[in-house]
Enzyme design. Sequence first.
Site, PDB file in Angstrom:
ATOM      1  CB  SER A 111      41.055  61.809  94.549  1.00 13.83           C
ATOM      2  OG  SER A 111      40.209  62.895  94.880  1.00 13.83           O
ATOM      3  CB  CYS A 120      45.928  64.579  99.214  1.00 14.66           C
ATOM      4  SG  CYS A 120      47.059  64.981 100.561  1.00 14.66           S
ATOM      5  N   GLY A 148      40.833  58.307 100.050  1.00 18.46           N
ATOM      6  CA  GLY A 148      40.989  57.069  99.296  1.00 18.46           C
ATOM      7  C   GLY A 148      39.697  56.359  98.953  1.00 18.46           C
ATOM      8  CB  SER A 196      36.992  62.692  94.820  1.00 22.99           C
ATOM      9  OG  SER A 196      37.175  61.354  95.274  1.00 22.99           O
ATOM     10  NE  ARG A 202      43.103  70.968 106.501  1.00 24.48           N
ATOM     11  CZ  ARG A 202      43.469  69.818 105.942  1.00 24.48           C
ATOM     12  NH1 ARG A 202      44.368  69.827 104.984  1.00 24.48           N
ATOM     13  NH2 ARG A 202      42.938  68.681 106.333  1.00 24.48           N
ATOM     14  N   GLY A 208      40.085  41.302  88.192  1.00 23.51           N
ATOM     15  CA  GLY A 208      38.939  41.658  89.026  1.00 23.51           C
ATOM     16  C   GLY A 208      38.203  42.875  88.524  1.00 23.51           C
TER      17      GLY A 208
END
Length: 332
Positions: A149, A151, A186, A208, A247, A319
Amino acid sequence: MTRDLVVATEPVSLPEANELLRKSKKGKLPVVNDKFELVSLISRTDIAKANDYPMSSVDSGKSLLCGAAVGTRLKDRDRFLALVDAGADVIVLDSSQGDSIYQRDMVTWMKARVPSVQVVGGNVVTRRQAYHLIQAGVDGLRVGMGVGSICTTQEVCACGRPQASAVYHVSRLARRFGVPVVADGGIGNTGHIIKALSLGASCVMMGSLLAGTAETPGDYFFQDGVRLKRYRGMGSLAAMKMGSEKRYFASDSKVMVAQGVSGTVVDKGSLNAYVPYLLTGVKHGLQDLGFKDIESLQAAVQSGFIRMELRSVAAQREGDVHGLHSHSSSSS
């Protein structure tokens, strides 16, 4: 000051220590070495926690499992050895792109130096990437690139893969070698957890999703009447200034390119209440699918008994909650 001191001598197992506490009716049990130096302290509350949380991840000695992360630089080898000496059960290699010669060499060295330590490699999103790390000797794989979320790797670097496809294809290969897969990124609700598990993941990472809980780092603050916590990506400029630039191989770079953002998340309360909510949601999903465990669900997907269908935008809209002027949710 007490003179009636009850101690346990190292080495002592947790069940043995618990029995000493029970017999002595003391609240604390010091653990000493052969020089009578204090090396540990066991509390009666430890027994209560073991009863209150029977599903805790523990080792054969009933101690909580502990994991830690290292990088792929030469100096990280010293960190790895120190973590092993401290009792870490699993070491995770922290890299946004795991299919590098640096990580392969690091994995090979780690497994040769301490074969008993579990090593999780990654991140990867293709079968070729996964195969290289499996050949190097990893015990587990993290799958996901640019799907978190916070990235922006896919936007900035044009590198990554849709998470469902990545988990499905990597897990199919990894299963042949007996290597479990972690779906990393995700995961925004219990439905995403069920999808990841059904596609072959052994577990999921929830950044998150858990970031707003009381146990996470940081202080709460109010904004527009909403209780929030700050949440930042490792690739954000804010995190890079605090050390995460290593990193992304940007330590010596004059220009830092962010691959993440900083933001806020809503207060979700304590993990003691939130994790049972997530667990129950996953159980309901398995129940509706008609399976009692993850293994049988994954077998059904692999055999074609369970099939997945691509939903159109209209299908996704119907949905979700719709047709209401306003609504409230107990999970928010």
